[in-house]
Design an enzyme around this catalytic site. Sequence first.
Site, PDB file in Angstrom:
ATOM      1  N   GLU A 109     -21.048 -35.454 -18.218  1.00 37.32           N
ATOM      2  CA  GLU A 109     -21.912 -34.450 -17.600  1.00 37.32           C
ATOM      3  C   GLU A 109     -21.094 -33.411 -16.841  1.00 37.32           C
ATOM      4  OE1 GLU A 109     -25.043 -36.483 -15.541  1.00 37.32           O
ATOM      5  OE2 GLU A 109     -25.749 -37.473 -17.358  1.00 37.32           O
ATOM      6  N   HIS A 128     -39.704 -46.519 -20.042  1.00 35.18           N
ATOM      7  CA  HIS A 128     -38.473 -46.147 -19.362  1.00 35.18           C
ATOM      8  C   HIS A 128     -37.792 -47.392 -18.807  1.00 35.18           C
ATOM      9  CE1 HIS A 128     -36.030 -44.543 -15.887  1.00 35.18           C
ATOM     10  NE2 HIS A 128     -35.583 -43.838 -16.899  1.00 35.18           N
ATOM     11  N   HIS A 129     -36.515 -47.542 -19.133  1.00 38.25           N
ATOM     12  CA  HIS A 129     -35.672 -48.602 -18.583  1.00 38.25           C
ATOM     13  C   HIS A 129     -34.458 -47.968 -17.935  1.00 38.25           C
ATOM     14  CE1 HIS A 129     -37.164 -51.925 -21.598  1.00 38.25           C
ATOM     15  NE2 HIS A 129     -38.024 -51.699 -20.617  1.00 38.25           N
ATOM     16  N   GLU A 130     -34.342 -48.062 -16.633  1.00 43.28           N
ATOM     17  CA  GLU A 130     -33.104 -47.694 -15.960  1.00 43.28           C
ATOM     18  C   GLU A 130     -32.305 -48.967 -15.718  1.00 43.28           C
ATOM     19  OE1 GLU A 130     -30.002 -46.355 -14.872  1.00 43.28           O
ATOM     20  OE2 GLU A 130     -31.447 -44.715 -15.061  1.00 43.28           O
ATOM     21  N   HIS A 171     -29.979 -41.925 -21.879  1.00 41.92           N
ATOM     22  CA  HIS A 171     -29.259 -40.971 -21.033  1.00 41.92           C
ATOM     23  C   HIS A 171     -28.041 -41.692 -20.444  1.00 41.92           C
ATOM     24  CE1 HIS A 171     -32.330 -37.557 -20.396  1.00 41.92           C
ATOM     25  NE2 HIS A 171     -32.578 -38.175 -21.541  1.00 41.92           N
ATOM     26  N   GLU A 172     -27.029 -40.916 -20.062  1.00 43.69           N
ATOM     27  CA  GLU A 172     -25.724 -41.478 -19.678  1.00 43.69           C
ATOM     28  C   GLU A 172     -25.222 -42.433 -20.765  1.00 43.69           C
ATOM     29  OE1 GLU A 172     -28.323 -40.254 -16.659  1.00 43.69           O
ATOM     30  OE2 GLU A 172     -28.443 -42.308 -17.396  1.00 43.69           O
ATOM     31  N   GLU A 215     -28.795 -38.026 -24.252  1.00 42.96           N
ATOM     32  CA  GLU A 215     -28.407 -36.972 -23.324  1.00 42.96           C
ATOM     33  C   GLU A 215     -26.916 -36.716 -23.564  1.00 42.96           C
ATOM     34  OE1 GLU A 215     -29.005 -36.107 -18.583  1.00 42.96           O
ATOM     35  OE2 GLU A 215     -28.042 -37.956 -19.207  1.00 42.96           O
ATOM     36  N   GLU A 248     -31.756 -31.268 -15.927  1.00 35.08           N
ATOM     37  CA  GLU A 248     -31.888 -31.873 -14.602  1.00 35.08           C
ATOM     38  C   GLU A 248     -30.918 -31.288 -13.592  1.00 35.08           C
ATOM     39  OE1 GLU A 248     -29.393 -35.969 -14.832  1.00 35.08           O
ATOM     40  OE2 GLU A 248     -30.994 -35.769 -16.306  1.00 35.08           O
TER      41      GLU A 248
END
Length: 678
Positions: A184, A389-391, A459-460, A478, A484
């Site tokens: 990023e 969604h899973h963080e 993402h990440e 992502e 963002e």
Amino acid sequence: MVLLTFTRQFTSHLAVAALAATAFFFAPAVRAQEWLEVRSPDGRLEVDFAVDKGEAVYRVSFKGKPIMDRSLLGFRFKDREPLVSGLMLSDTRRTSTNATWEQPWGERRVVRDQSNGLVATVKAPDGRQLRVEFRVFDDGFGFRYVLPGETSDRFVISDEVTQFAFAQNYRAWWIPAYREKFSEYEYSRSALSALPAVQTPLTLEGDGVAMAVHEAALVDYASMNLRLVADNTKTLKADLSPWSNGDLVRGHGGLVTPWRAVLVADSAAKLADSTLILNLNQPNRLGDASWAKPMKYIGIFWGMHIGKYTWEPGPDHGATTARALQYIDWAATHGIPGVLFEGWNKGWDAPQWWLNGHSHFIQNEAAADFDMDAVAAHAKVRGVEIVGHHETGAQVQDYLRQLEPALNYYDRYGIKAIKLGYVGTRHDMVEWPDGQYAVENFQQVVEAAARHHIAVFPHEPVKDTGLRRTWPNLMSREGARGQEYNGGSPDTGNSPDHLAIVPFTRMLSGPFDYTPGVFNFDYRDKRPNNRVPSTLAQQLALFVVIYSPVQMAVDLPENYEGNPAFQFIRDVPTDWEQSRTLAGQIGEYVVTARQARSGKDWFLGALTNDTARNLTVSLDFLERGKRYEAQIYADGPGADWRTAPERILLKRKIVTAKSVLTLSLASGGGQAIRLRAL
């Protein structure tokens, strides 16, 4: 029944599977220092291989000019002799492919796979063998290594010697490797000879050629970064992301590496349309993957980044039952298929959840103010898909322990897509997020989700290397600075040239979940130092320029209400019959056209950097003899991303394949056009 287990044994036999449908032409072993030539089908790209003075080497030319000089191949190991010197060529065989294949979804339905190849086997003094496989296409070339071995044969790679000795000091577009924010970062431009350790894709241009170094089919191996072999040179080498103890790759038995890929074209615009990375991956292993559906979706994501809502429970919690029901109703009314709720589950109230060595997330239990039963039932009635969604907080072992119960939980509610998050500087506090540890663990998630007929877009993430061809449930990623950063980043957000760079860099690897669609550019009450560096027309153009099969209309629903520009977001598809980059210069501007899957309509997106400009675009890609209504969403009079980003001009005109349009783009501006067949 479809087999969904991607085992190490399967990996060791990839070469056999890849060559099963290929025509072979056998040749006897050749003398040392005799260069073996492989040309692309159109004859413009030539890759030569030789064993010269005991070293396996290659070189490359394009349109008769060298673009890579003598470049070394091979390995060094932790506990055995290297495969670098003292080598002899023991066998060669020629290959060719000429076929087409169809994507279940993608930027183009049909992909041409045409190449010429060479498989060269070299032998070390101790009898060990190393096979190098080359495939040369019109749009670039790839090569990979095959190390034969028995299952009990364990080894550790301490260095992949692979070099890319470029013939000139090309201009380079890059992001750094081994930095805390991983992928990023905004792109930098420099001379090739001034590069630090960089990630791939690395894009190079100059002297009538555009190139990008990347890799394809990254499985059970470490990601390849690049670094100069010495200061102020033109030669790069593979630099694999290591384990925490310094090992690069741990293996046993045979090993098939990812493909080392170099995309080659006359221009950056042509480079952007390369299919090389996809063609170097294995075919679809899922069979019918129609459950992995391209779609648009909305959510509370932007509201949290601009400080309106919070992920954690409290008075401003975003993922509440009431707000979920409201968003579902709005999506159903406005023809948006999906809704995403981040922060719906337990664990977000833990302090520093992304840094503390244990994520605290419970992936199959909702927070107290989120009633999953009620939300799922209402979504079903309204015909709206819930995007899960899973963080993980980068605590991957904690996540893997919960994975099957979490997927079963989503099965119960009919949820067929998950946005994954890996926020954190190291996986499980110690491992790089693109090393072999991360690659292997992420593959487990992809395969487990496939068994449940669930799509994922992380993402990440581990970077994209075209595995979406093999695993079509791996739909987008992502892996770059997304929208963002414009919401609440301490550095104030992305630069105006960022989106004129990524089509020629990051997007060469695959779909980008950028989250476009901001309509309200004033959120200074919470974020006084942040701005979206684009106009409204550019935000619409991003739905065409930035390809992703899952596109988030990122802004708050209330900011779309009553704005006629929202019609373009309703109309624009996320799945395409064909795509073309019509024009572009890296960091300056880009123009992209895409045809709707199984449809006649085309959509065009154009954007510029900080410089206002006029671009002339021919519509000769349209069907000849047909008339189209061009529904144009252009920057309005006085539009400028700093002072008047919301000004937009809507107009219509009749066009044909003979028409030429002049696109007037404001500073940070763009233009979006639907070309509706009449």
